[in-house]
Design a protein around this motif. Structure first.
Motif, PDB file in Angstrom:
ATOM      1  N   GLU A  50      46.216 -25.376  56.742  1.00 41.53           N
ATOM      2  CA  GLU A  50      47.604 -25.513  56.315  1.00 41.53           C
ATOM      3  C   GLU A  50      48.404 -26.256  57.375  1.00 41.53           C
ATOM      4  O   GLU A  50      48.041 -26.271  58.553  1.00 41.53           O
ATOM      5  N   ALA A  51      49.497 -26.864  56.950  1.00 41.34           N
ATOM      6  CA  ALA A  51      50.368 -27.560  57.897  1.00 41.34           C
ATOM      7  C   ALA A  51      50.900 -26.571  58.929  1.00 41.34           C
ATOM      8  O   ALA A  51      51.325 -25.473  58.591  1.00 41.34           O
ATOM      9  N   GLY A  52      50.852 -26.943  60.213  1.00 39.84           N
ATOM     10  CA  GLY A  52      51.329 -26.082  61.281  1.00 39.84           C
ATOM     11  C   GLY A  52      50.277 -25.165  61.862  1.00 39.84           C
ATOM     12  O   GLY A  52      50.533 -24.480  62.858  1.00 39.84           O
ATOM     13  N   GLN A  53      49.077 -25.137  61.267  1.00 41.38           N
ATOM     14  CA  GLN A  53      48.018 -24.261  61.765  1.00 41.38           C
ATOM     15  C   GLN A  53      47.442 -24.809  63.071  1.00 41.38           C
ATOM     16  O   GLN A  53      47.186 -26.002  63.198  1.00 41.38           O
ATOM     17  N   VAL A  54      47.227 -23.906  64.058  1.00 40.88           N
ATOM     18  CA  VAL A  54      46.626 -24.306  65.332  1.00 40.88           C
ATOM     19  C   VAL A  54      45.128 -24.505  65.126  1.00 40.88           C
ATOM     20  O   VAL A  54      44.423 -23.593  64.677  1.00 40.88           O
ATOM     21  N   LEU A  55      44.643 -25.706  65.423  1.00 40.63           N
ATOM     22  CA  LEU A  55      43.243 -26.043  65.206  1.00 40.63           C
ATOM     23  C   LEU A  55      42.420 -25.930  66.493  1.00 40.63           C
ATOM     24  O   LEU A  55      41.280 -25.474  66.466  1.00 40.63           O
ATOM     25  N   MET A  56      42.995 -26.368  67.605  1.00 36.16           N
ATOM     26  CA  MET A  56      42.264 -26.378  68.877  1.00 36.16           C
ATOM     27  C   MET A  56      43.257 -26.183  70.018  1.00 36.16           C
ATOM     28  O   MET A  56      44.405 -26.631  69.933  1.00 36.16           O
ATOM     29  N   ARG A  57      42.796 -25.513  71.078  1.00 37.25           N
ATOM     30  CA  ARG A  57      43.641 -25.339  72.255  1.00 37.25           C
ATOM     31  C   ARG A  57      42.760 -25.382  73.497  1.00 37.25           C
ATOM     32  O   ARG A  57      41.653 -24.832  73.510  1.00 37.25           O
ATOM     33  N   LEU A  58      43.239 -26.027  74.537  1.00 40.03           N
ATOM     34  CA  LEU A  58      42.520 -26.105  75.804  1.00 40.03           C
ATOM     35  C   LEU A  58      42.903 -24.922  76.695  1.00 40.03           C
ATOM     36  O   LEU A  58      43.880 -24.227  76.446  1.00 40.03           O
ATOM     37  N   TRP A  59      42.089 -24.721  77.751  1.00 34.49           N
ATOM     38  CA  TRP A  59      42.385 -23.655  78.712  1.00 34.49           C
ATOM     39  C   TRP A  59      43.772 -23.876  79.301  1.00 34.49           C
ATOM     40  O   TRP A  59      44.140 -24.997  79.669  1.00 34.49           O
ATOM     41  N   HIS A  60      44.563 -22.786  79.407  1.00 29.71           N
ATOM     42  CA  HIS A  60      45.941 -22.922  79.844  1.00 29.71           C
ATOM     43  C   HIS A  60      46.392 -21.732  80.690  1.00 29.71           C
ATOM     44  O   HIS A  60      47.551 -21.312  80.633  1.00 29.71           O
ATOM     45  N   GLY A  61      45.480 -21.182  81.499  1.00 31.41           N
ATOM     46  CA  GLY A  61      45.845 -20.061  82.358  1.00 31.41           C
ATOM     47  C   GLY A  61      46.957 -20.412  83.320  1.00 31.41           C
ATOM     48  O   GLY A  61      47.848 -19.595  83.593  1.00 31.41           O
ATOM     49  N   ASP A  62      46.938 -21.638  83.850  1.00 32.71           N
ATOM     50  CA  ASP A  62      47.991 -22.067  84.770  1.00 32.71           C
ATOM     51  C   ASP A  62      49.345 -22.123  84.074  1.00 32.71           C
ATOM     52  O   ASP A  62      50.380 -21.752  84.647  1.00 32.71           O
ATOM     53  N   LEU A  63      49.339 -22.566  82.802  1.00 31.12           N
ATOM     54  CA  LEU A  63      50.598 -22.640  82.068  1.00 31.12           C
ATOM     55  C   LEU A  63      51.135 -21.238  81.767  1.00 31.12           C
ATOM     56  O   LEU A  63      52.353 -21.014  81.803  1.00 31.12           O
ATOM     57  N   ARG A  64      50.223 -20.314  81.474  1.00 32.73           N
ATOM     58  CA  ARG A  64      50.679 -18.941  81.221  1.00 32.73           C
ATOM     59  C   ARG A  64      51.346 -18.366  82.471  1.00 32.73           C
ATOM     60  O   ARG A  64      52.367 -17.681  82.384  1.00 32.73           O
ATOM     61  N   SER A  65      50.753 -18.636  83.655  1.00 33.34           N
ATOM     62  CA  SER A  65      51.348 -18.139  84.901  1.00 33.34           C
ATOM     63  C   SER A  65      52.713 -18.772  85.148  1.00 33.34           C
ATOM     64  O   SER A  65      53.678 -18.084  85.509  1.00 33.34           O
ATOM     65  N   ARG A  66      52.781 -20.072  84.926  1.00 29.81           N
ATOM     66  CA  ARG A  66      54.063 -20.755  85.104  1.00 29.81           C
ATOM     67  C   ARG A  66      55.103 -20.237  84.123  1.00 29.81           C
ATOM     68  O   ARG A  66      56.284 -20.087  84.453  1.00 29.81           O
ATOM     69  N   ALA A  67      54.660 -19.964  82.901  1.00 31.34           N
ATOM     70  CA  ALA A  67      55.588 -19.458  81.892  1.00 31.34           C
ATOM     71  C   ALA A  67      56.087 -18.068  82.277  1.00 31.34           C
ATOM     72  O   ALA A  67      57.272 -17.749  82.097  1.00 31.34           O
ATOM     73  N   ALA A  68      55.193 -17.232  82.839  1.00 35.47           N
ATOM     74  CA  ALA A  68      55.616 -15.889  83.251  1.00 35.47           C
ATOM     75  C   ALA A  68      56.652 -15.968  84.366  1.00 35.47           C
ATOM     76  O   ALA A  68      57.653 -15.227  84.366  1.00 35.47           O
ATOM     77  N   VAL A  69      56.420 -16.886  85.323  1.00 38.29           N
ATOM     78  CA  VAL A  69      57.385 -17.068  86.406  1.00 38.29           C
ATOM     79  C   VAL A  69      58.713 -17.568  85.853  1.00 38.29           C
ATOM     80  O   VAL A  69      59.798 -17.087  86.232  1.00 38.29           O
ATOM     81  N   ALA A  70      58.663 -18.524  84.946  1.00 36.78           N
ATOM     82  CA  ALA A  70      59.887 -19.088  84.369  1.00 36.78           C
ATOM     83  C   ALA A  70      60.650 -18.044  83.578  1.00 36.78           C
ATOM     84  O   ALA A  70      61.889 -18.008  83.599  1.00 36.78           O
ATOM     85  N   GLU A  71      59.927 -17.191  82.857  1.00 37.48           N
ATOM     86  CA  GLU A  71      60.604 -16.129  82.104  1.00 37.48           C
ATOM     87  C   GLU A  71      61.294 -15.144  83.046  1.00 37.48           C
ATOM     88  O   GLU A  71      62.410 -14.685  82.767  1.00 37.48           O
ATOM     89  N   ALA A  72      60.617 -14.812  84.173  1.00 42.20           N
ATOM     90  CA  ALA A  72      61.240 -13.903  85.144  1.00 42.20           C
ATOM     91  C   ALA A  72      62.478 -14.543  85.774  1.00 42.20           C
ATOM     92  O   ALA A  72      63.515 -13.876  85.956  1.00 42.20           O
ATOM     93  N   GLN A  73      62.370 -15.833  86.076  1.00 43.23           N
ATOM     94  CA  GLN A  73      63.521 -16.530  86.645  1.00 43.23           C
ATOM     95  C   GLN A  73      64.676 -16.586  85.649  1.00 43.23           C
ATOM     96  O   GLN A  73      65.852 -16.453  86.036  1.00 43.23           O
TER      97      GLN A  73
END
Length: 381
Positions: free
Chosen positions: A82-105
């Motif tokens: 369906e339109a909008g469905q996630v088909l593939m994603r690469l490893w993103h542990g670094d982005l998750r960490s950055r996102a957690a820091v940004a959310e705390a900030q």
């Protein structure tokens, strides 16, 4: 006289022998295939010079913007998505960490903004109270001025804190953008045709000028059309809306009705030999096209003009110079010149030179088939 009478039997026998010799050595009639001239429909049409193919109205070859290891692969080849469905994603542990820091900030910035703006509101109220006391003469003007200065400073702190909140929000949004760089989302509903890569493998985007296979090839097979190359000399005759007939090698017993949708605005040269123009043809009935495979080889015949109930003959029966061979009632082949009208590969309209019921020869390739020859219709005695 007596001598002449004596020779008469010999003369009769000689004449009989000559006649018999001519009879047995005369040319035998050539067997021909004939077509009786009649009336019917004639169409003028053009066809593709090379095989066309079935195309999807929407087809996209997807790849991630950034490279990395495939961490999630949510589809298989042949899956409907369906339109909008996630088909593939690469490893993103670094982005998750950055996102957690940004959310705390962001949370800290919002707390500071609340604190600073609360103090600013209180300072504003205090300045208003000091202004009222000055009017009543209870305090000096300098006290009011100090209160208003304090209120202005606190208001500036509140604005600065709000700006910090917006900056933190933008930082979090930028990380979200980075997430989009390592993720493939279906832009429309369709079928996964091809996947390049497996879970855990490295997916690399194409560098400039170096084409690489897409990570996912997505096809919307609910809407199909045929793209076919037409000879450049036929390009001026083709216009959008003209009817067409579509056939496939894979489906030899079926013909699909179509309509010209688009003519390419340029000529394509294949190895500098065949110059063609690409023509897109829609299926007249989209439901009939369901189940066809993208990439099927196809032939397209575009109807340019149609005439009903006209005198017509097989096109293959016409010789060079618009001449035909007619089998007369005496069994002799005669040559006639006809004036052709509308024509295609099968039928040609006859404007002059023949009449309905005339028998014309279609087996022109046979030996002995020529004007003046005796002929018999094949299959007759």
């Amino acid at each position: 006289m007596t001598f002449a009478r004596r020779l008469l039997p010999f003369i009769i026998v000689l004449a009989a022998l000559s006649a018999a010799g001519w009879w047995f050595t005369r040319p035998k009639p050539v067997a021909v295939v004939v077509h009786e001239v009649g009336r019917g429909r004639v169409e003028a049409s053009v066809a593709n010079t090379r095989a066309g193919e079935v195309e999807a109205c929407q087809r996209t070859k997807l790849a991630t913007i950034a490279g990395g290891r495939i961490d999630y692969l949510g589809v298989k080849e042949g899956d409907r998505v369906e339109a909008g469905q996630v088909l593939m994603r690469l490893w993103h542990g670094d982005l998750r960490s950055r996102a957690a820091v940004a959310e705390a900030q962001l949370a800290t910035a919002r707390q500071r903004s609340t604190e600073a703006c609360t103090v600013a509101a209180n300072a504003h109220s205090e300045a208003e109270r000091q202004a009222a006391l000055v009017k009543r003469g209870f305090v000096s003007a300098s006290v009011e001025e100090k209160a208003r200065t304090e209120a202005a400073a606190r208001a500036a702190s509140c604005a600065s804190a709000k700006s910090d909140v917006k900056t933190a929000e933008r930082q979090l949004e930028s990380i979200g953008t980075d997430f989009n760089r390592i993720m493939i989302v279906a832009p429309f509903a369709g079928t996964v045709a091809k996947i390049t890569g497996e879970l855990g493998e490295i997916s690399t985007p194409s560098p400039p000028g170096v084409p690489t296979p897409p990570a996912i090839d997505l096809i919307d097979d609910s809407c199909l059309y045929v793209k076919a190359p037409m000879d450049e000399v036929d390009a001026p005759k083709i216009h959008p809306g003209q009817p067409a007939r579509i056939s496939f090698e894979a489906l030899p017993d079926r013909t699909f009705a179509g309509k010209v949708k688009r003519i390419a605005p340029y000529i394509t040269a294949v190895e500098k030999q065949a110059r063609t123009v690409e023509v897109d043809v829609d299926f007249a009935n989209a439901e009939e096209a369901r189940g066809l495979l993208v990439g099927y080889s196809a032939d397209v015949e575009i109807v340019l003009d149609t005439r009903e109930d006209v005198l017509r003959i097989p096109t293959a029966a016409i010789r060079e110079g618009n001449r035909v061979l007619v089998l007369g009632g005496d069994g002799i082949l005669t040559e006639r010149t006809v004036k052709p009208g509308l024509a295609n590969w099968e039928q040609t309209e006859v404007l002059d030179g023949l009449a309905a019921g005339d028998r014309i020869v279609t087996s022109l390739e046979r030996e002995g088939v020529k004007a003046g020859a005796r002929a018999t219709v094949e299959g007759t005695r």
